[in-house]
Design a protein around this motif. Structure first.
Motif, short mmCIF file in Angstrom:
data_model
loop_
_atom_site.label_atom_id
_atom_site.label_comp_id
_atom_site.label_asym_id
_atom_site.label_seq_id
_atom_site.Cartn_x
_atom_site.Cartn_y
_atom_site.Cartn_z
N ASP A 57 0.83 -1.21 0.00
CA ASP A 57 0.00 0.00 0.00
C ASP A 57 0.86 1.26 0.00
O ASP A 57 0.56 2.23 -0.70
CB ASP A 57 -0.95 0.02 1.20
CG ASP A 57 -2.07 -0.99 1.08
OD1 ASP A 57 -2.31 -1.51 -0.05
OD2 ASP A 57 -2.72 -1.26 2.11
N TYR A 61 1.07 4.02 -3.02
CA TYR A 61 0.80 5.44 -2.80
C TYR A 61 1.98 6.30 -3.25
O TYR A 61 1.79 7.33 -3.91
CB TYR A 61 0.47 5.72 -1.32
CG TYR A 61 0.29 7.19 -1.09
CD1 TYR A 61 -0.90 7.82 -1.46
CD2 TYR A 61 1.31 7.97 -0.56
CE1 TYR A 61 -1.05 9.19 -1.29
CE2 TYR A 61 1.16 9.32 -0.39
CZ TYR A 61 -0.02 9.93 -0.75
OH TYR A 61 -0.17 11.29 -0.59
N ASP A 78 -7.89 8.73 -8.27
CA ASP A 78 -7.95 8.05 -6.99
C ASP A 78 -6.86 6.99 -6.98
O ASP A 78 -6.89 6.07 -7.79
CB ASP A 78 -9.33 7.41 -6.81
CG ASP A 78 -9.45 6.63 -5.51
OD1 ASP A 78 -8.55 6.74 -4.65
OD2 ASP A 78 -10.45 5.92 -5.37
N LYS A 80 -6.43 4.53 -5.21
CA LYS A 80 -6.96 3.19 -4.96
C LYS A 80 -7.54 2.57 -6.23
O LYS A 80 -7.77 1.37 -6.28
CB LYS A 80 -8.02 3.25 -3.87
CG LYS A 80 -7.42 3.61 -2.53
CD LYS A 80 -8.47 3.74 -1.47
CE LYS A 80 -7.78 4.14 -0.18
NZ LYS A 80 -8.67 4.72 0.77
#
Length: 104
Positions: A57, A61, A78, A80
């Motif tokens: 993660d 990012y 986004d 994600k």
């Protein structure tokens, strides 16, 4: 889940029906930010180690943030919505086609 990024030879790719262009030249600040954000993650003895999921993660990012340094419109995406594979593909393309980012 992530999308499939296909980048053409001019540095144009689409996400969510929106086109983005990787610039040909960059000012000093985005280059320095890009280099810092794409450095390998280093473990710190004073911090609790990250789990495998946290490392993924975090890497995802940071790669998204690095791309946003070079492509200002990319900030509106986004993080994600993108897979790590797609972000890796984007940065591999940048490394091959914009080598001046890595020159000293």
């Amino acid at each position: 889940m992530g999308q499939r990024i296909a980048i053409n030879r001019d540095g144009v790719f689409k996400l969510d029906d929106r086109a983005y262009r990787i610039p040909w030249t960059f000012s000093r600040r985005p280059v320095l930010s890009y280099r810092l954000l794409t450095e390998p993650l280093q473990a710190s003895p004073s911090l609790k180690p990250l789990t495998a999921e946290q490392r993924i993660d975090t890497r995802k990012y940071l790669l998204w943030r690095a791309a946003a340094c070079l492509i200002p419109e990319f900030r509106e995406t986004d993080p994600k919505s993108l897979s790590l594979e797609d972000l890796d593909r984007l940065h591999e393309w940048i490394a091959r086609h914009r080598p001046e980012l890595f020159a000293s």
